[in-house]
Design an enzyme around this catalytic site. Structure first.
Site, PDB file in Angstrom:
ATOM      1  N   PHE A  15       0.575  -1.316  -0.341  1.00 28.74           N
ATOM      2  CA  PHE A  15      -0.098  -0.046   0.022  1.00 28.74           C
ATOM      3  C   PHE A  15       0.902   1.392  -0.097  1.00 28.74           C
ATOM      4  O   PHE A  15       0.839   2.319  -1.404  1.00 28.74           O
ATOM      5  CB  PHE A  15      -0.652   0.294   1.296  1.00 28.74           C
ATOM      6  CG  PHE A  15      -1.566   1.080   1.844  1.00 28.74           C
ATOM      7  CD1 PHE A  15      -2.090   2.400   0.993  1.00 28.74           C
ATOM      8  CD2 PHE A  15      -1.669   1.188   2.654  1.00 28.74           C
ATOM      9  CE1 PHE A  15      -2.174   3.282   1.085  1.00 28.74           C
ATOM     10  CE2 PHE A  15      -1.654   2.730   3.609  1.00 28.74           C
ATOM     11  CZ  PHE A  15      -3.063   3.726   2.967  1.00 28.74           C
ATOM     12  N   GLY A  40       1.553  -8.025  -0.841  1.00 24.33           N
ATOM     13  CA  GLY A  40       1.955  -7.054  -1.412  1.00 24.33           C
ATOM     14  C   GLY A  40       1.404  -7.309  -2.576  1.00 24.33           C
ATOM     15  O   GLY A  40       0.723  -8.623  -2.628  1.00 24.33           O
ATOM     16  N   ASP A  60      12.334 -12.399  -1.354  1.00 25.89           N
ATOM     17  CA  ASP A  60      11.774 -12.197   0.214  1.00 25.89           C
ATOM     18  C   ASP A  60      13.272 -12.114   0.739  1.00 25.89           C
ATOM     19  O   ASP A  60      13.962 -12.515   0.908  1.00 25.89           O
ATOM     20  CB  ASP A  60      11.433 -13.461   0.400  1.00 25.89           C
ATOM     21  CG  ASP A  60      10.312 -13.643   2.051  1.00 25.89           C
ATOM     22  OD1 ASP A  60      11.446 -13.513   2.882  1.00 25.89           O
ATOM     23  OD2 ASP A  60      10.196 -14.436   2.167  1.00 25.89           O
ATOM     24  N   THR A  96      10.758 -10.915   9.222  1.00 32.61           N
ATOM     25  CA  THR A  96      10.961 -10.306   8.567  1.00 32.61           C
ATOM     26  C   THR A  96      12.104  -8.473   8.735  1.00 32.61           C
ATOM     27  O   THR A  96      12.969  -8.257   8.510  1.00 32.61           O
ATOM     28  CB  THR A  96      10.053  -9.506   7.535  1.00 32.61           C
ATOM     29  OG1 THR A  96       9.340 -10.483   6.681  1.00 32.61           O
ATOM     30  CG2 THR A  96       9.565  -8.346   6.761  1.00 32.61           C
ATOM     31  N   ALA A 118      10.599   2.136   7.845  1.00 29.80           N
ATOM     32  CA  ALA A 118       9.739   2.253   8.692  1.00 29.80           C
ATOM     33  C   ALA A 118       9.584   2.268   9.544  1.00 29.80           C
ATOM     34  O   ALA A 118       9.212   0.509   9.239  1.00 29.80           O
ATOM     35  CB  ALA A 118       8.611   1.498   7.253  1.00 29.80           C
ATOM     36  N   TYR A 149       4.615  -8.405  15.599  1.00 29.90           N
ATOM     37  CA  TYR A 149       5.033  -7.049  15.239  1.00 29.90           C
ATOM     38  C   TYR A 149       5.465  -5.905  15.821  1.00 29.90           C
ATOM     39  O   TYR A 149       6.754  -5.325  15.503  1.00 29.90           O
ATOM     40  CB  TYR A 149       3.779  -6.113  14.349  1.00 29.90           C
ATOM     41  CG  TYR A 149       3.494  -5.192  13.651  1.00 29.90           C
ATOM     42  CD1 TYR A 149       4.310  -5.255  12.200  1.00 29.90           C
ATOM     43  CD2 TYR A 149       3.394  -3.931  13.914  1.00 29.90           C
ATOM     44  CE1 TYR A 149       4.086  -4.638  11.216  1.00 29.90           C
ATOM     45  CE2 TYR A 149       3.107  -3.137  13.356  1.00 29.90           C
ATOM     46  CZ  TYR A 149       4.162  -3.129  11.839  1.00 29.90           C
ATOM     47  OH  TYR A 149       3.916  -2.076  11.435  1.00 29.90           O
ATOM     48  N   LYS A 153       9.869  -4.797  15.445  1.00 31.72           N
ATOM     49  CA  LYS A 153      10.076  -3.287  14.429  1.00 31.72           C
ATOM     50  C   LYS A 153      10.903  -2.600  15.796  1.00 31.72           C
ATOM     51  O   LYS A 153      11.214  -1.694  15.390  1.00 31.72           O
ATOM     52  CB  LYS A 153       8.267  -2.506  14.352  1.00 31.72           C
ATOM     53  CG  LYS A 153       8.067  -3.299  13.473  1.00 31.72           C
ATOM     54  CD  LYS A 153       8.557  -2.544  12.345  1.00 31.72           C
ATOM     55  CE  LYS A 153       7.997  -2.301  10.477  1.00 31.72           C
ATOM     56  NZ  LYS A 153       8.192  -2.059   9.078  1.00 31.72           N
ATOM     57  N   ARG A 190      -7.976  -4.028   8.496  1.00 33.69           N
ATOM     58  CA  ARG A 190      -8.146  -2.672   9.654  1.00 33.69           C
ATOM     59  C   ARG A 190      -8.939  -1.793   9.111  1.00 33.69           C
ATOM     60  O   ARG A 190      -9.848  -1.977   8.158  1.00 33.69           O
ATOM     61  CB  ARG A 190      -6.311  -1.341   8.682  1.00 33.69           C
ATOM     62  CG  ARG A 190      -4.991  -1.808   9.474  1.00 33.69           C
ATOM     63  CD  ARG A 190      -4.140  -1.562   8.599  1.00 33.69           C
ATOM     64  NE  ARG A 190      -3.441  -2.352   7.597  1.00 33.69           N
ATOM     65  CZ  ARG A 190      -2.843  -1.744   7.288  1.00 33.69           C
ATOM     66  NH1 ARG A 190      -1.595  -0.344   8.019  1.00 33.69           N
ATOM     67  NH2 ARG A 190      -1.595  -2.152   6.408  1.00 33.69           N
TER      68      ARG A 190
HETATM   69  N1  UDP Z   1     -12.057  -1.213  14.021  1.00 28.97           N
HETATM   70  C1  UDP Z   1     -12.945  -2.048  14.377  1.00 28.97           C
HETATM   71  N2  UDP Z   1     -13.663  -2.039  13.425  1.00 28.97           N
HETATM   72  C2  UDP Z   1     -12.897  -3.176  12.889  1.00 28.97           C
HETATM   73  C3  UDP Z   1     -11.512  -2.951  12.783  1.00 28.97           C
HETATM   74  C4  UDP Z   1     -10.812  -1.881  13.921  1.00 28.97           C
HETATM   75  O1  UDP Z   1     -13.215  -1.357  15.544  1.00 28.97           O
HETATM   76  O2  UDP Z   1     -13.677  -3.498  12.044  1.00 28.97           O
HETATM   77  C5  UDP Z   1     -10.644  -0.813  15.964  1.00 28.97           C
HETATM   78  C6  UDP Z   1      -9.757  -1.504  16.761  1.00 28.97           C
HETATM   79  O3  UDP Z   1     -10.498  -1.877  17.527  1.00 28.97           O
HETATM   80  C7  UDP Z   1      -8.946  -0.528  16.519  1.00 28.97           C
HETATM   81  C8  UDP Z   1      -8.850   0.762  15.944  1.00 28.97           C
HETATM   82  O4  UDP Z   1     -10.771   0.955  14.621  1.00 28.97           O
HETATM   83  O5  UDP Z   1      -8.930   0.272  17.603  1.00 28.97           O
HETATM   84  C9  UDP Z   1      -8.375   1.067  14.627  1.00 28.97           C
HETATM   85  O6  UDP Z   1      -7.161  -0.781  14.536  1.00 28.97           O
HETATM   86  P1  UDP Z   1      -7.027  -1.184  12.688  1.00 28.97           P
HETATM   87  O7  UDP Z   1      -6.711  -2.336  13.058  1.00 28.97           O
HETATM   88  O8  UDP Z   1      -7.141   0.168  11.759  1.00 28.97           O
HETATM   89  O9  UDP Z   1      -5.265  -0.284  13.581  1.00 28.97           O
HETATM   90  P2  UDP Z   1      -4.571  -0.497  14.525  1.00 28.97           P
HETATM   91  O10 UDP Z   1      -4.633   1.367  15.199  1.00 28.97           O
HETATM   92  O11 UDP Z   1      -5.038  -1.448  16.082  1.00 28.97           O
HETATM   93  O12 UDP Z   1      -3.065  -0.983  14.220  1.00 28.97           O
END
Ligand code: UDP
Length: 324
Positions: A15, A40, A60, A96, A118, A149, A153, A190
């Site tokens: 992305f 990706g 990889d 990774t 990153a 993760y 990182k 996400r």
């Molecule tokens: N979240 C949500 N519904 C979804 C996916 C995520 O309510 O379908 C919430 C998740 O619990 C978190 C926030 O959205 O509090 C952001 O989640 P994401 O996975 O995008 O990234 P994060 O900041 O947690 O790495």
């Protein structure tokens, strides 16, 4: 166009990586993308198939990297980054960001290449300090569900410090906060891809928990501008420096869901379902450092960024009418 310096982008089909590849080509670089196509996607680079200055390598980074004649800049963006993958791909992610990152650092040393790394707001874990500035050392559970993760990182950052102590090493570290935009996968997991896919398909929006947790969402073009400012800055100002990068406009996940419902023409409603354990309660970057050093700040507000992203997801999901 006669192309100048050679930039290598790890995770170039991802992305953020693919937007960065576009930008580097626009800026006159020869660009090589390295990606194993784990998360990706080839489609993200398809439009560059006839671009003379562009090379796409399937590789990889956990394996020794290919030989290059010269490398001027490396942008290290390879790693799955969605919490949805943290369990299913835990070992791959940890490797990774550790062995893979070491291979990338060695490539930088071999070519005296400048490196942009990153990193992530995840290194702050579930923060007890708000907003988070670069000095905050974080609150990460080493045995928690995000640890493969988060900890790898953190290790990547620690390894950069170790390399800077031993070698002539010019790495610039970006701690990237929540970012969104076109080319996120609709099954990424996400929150913005989930809510947009759900709204476009008329499914209910799944808010995890009571939805009072907060995040600050940055549009990808703003992020890429910041990455390039960091990559383009003189060593004296930025070598081996850490920068937070992200939007400072903090909202609850409930507000995000309502904003999506206001923006997409949909019959969807909001439902609340179980919240994953150790989901951080708050997240907002302090961006004073990048503002004062590089005069960077986000320029795209959430409505504008969502509009652009919705158009992409509509196309991806085939939801547009044939003549629209
Ligand atoms: N979240 C949500 N519904 C979804 C996916 C995520 O309510 O379908 C919430 C998740 O619990 C978190 C926030 O959205 O509090 C952001 O989640 P994401 O996975 O995008 O990234 P994060 O900041 O947690 O790495």
């Amino acid at each position: 166009m006669t192309r100048g310096e050679h930039a290598v982008v790890t995770g170039g089909a991802g992305f953020v990586g693919s937007h960065l590849v576009d930008r580097l080509l626009e800026d006159g670089f020869r660009v090589t993308s390295i990606d194993n196509y784990g998360s990706g996607r080839r489609e993200n680079l398809e439009h560059l198939s006839d671009e003379a200055g562009f090379t796409e390598l399937e590789h990889d980074i956990r394996e020794p990297l290919p030989e290059f004649k010269n490398v001027d800049q490396i942008y290290h963006f390879a790693s799955r980054a969605s919490p949805a993958d943290f369990k299913s791909h835990a070992i791959e992610i940890a490797q990774t960001n550790s062995q893979g990152t070491r291979n990338v650092y060695d490539l930088a040393i071999e070519h005296y290449a400048q490196l942009v790394i990153a990193s992530t707001s995840e290194i702050y874990g579930d923060p007890e300090v708000h907003p988070q500035s670069e000095e905050y050392s974080g609150n990460v559970n080493v045995r928690g569900p995000r640890a493969p993760y988060d900890e790898s990182k953190r290790f990547a950052e620690a390894l950069a410090v170790a390399y800077a102590q031993r070698y002539e090493f010019d790495a610039r570290i970006l701690r990237i906060f929540n970012t969104y935009g076109p080319r996120m996968r609709n099954d990424d997991g996400r929150v913005i891809p989930n809510f947009l896919s759900q709204a476009i398909q008329g499914k209910d929006l799944t808010v995890y928990g009571d939805g009072t947790q907060t995040r600050s969402f940055c549009y990808v073009d703003d992020l890429v501008e910041g990455i390039r400012r960091i990559g383009g800055a003189e060593s004296e100002r930025v070598a081996n420096t850490v920068f937070n990068i992200g939007h400072t406009h903090e909202i609850t996940i409930n507000t995000l869901a309502e904003t999506v419902l206001d923006t997409v023409d949909t019959s969807s409603e909001i439902v609340h379902i179980d919240r994953p354990t150790e989901d951080p309660d708050y997240r907002q970057p302090n961006i004073d450092r990048i503002q004062s050093t590089l005069d960077w700040e986000p320029t795209v507000d959430l409505h504008t960024g969502l509009d652009r992203t919705i158009s992409y997801f509509e196309r991806e999901l085939g939801a547009m009418t044939p003549d629209s």
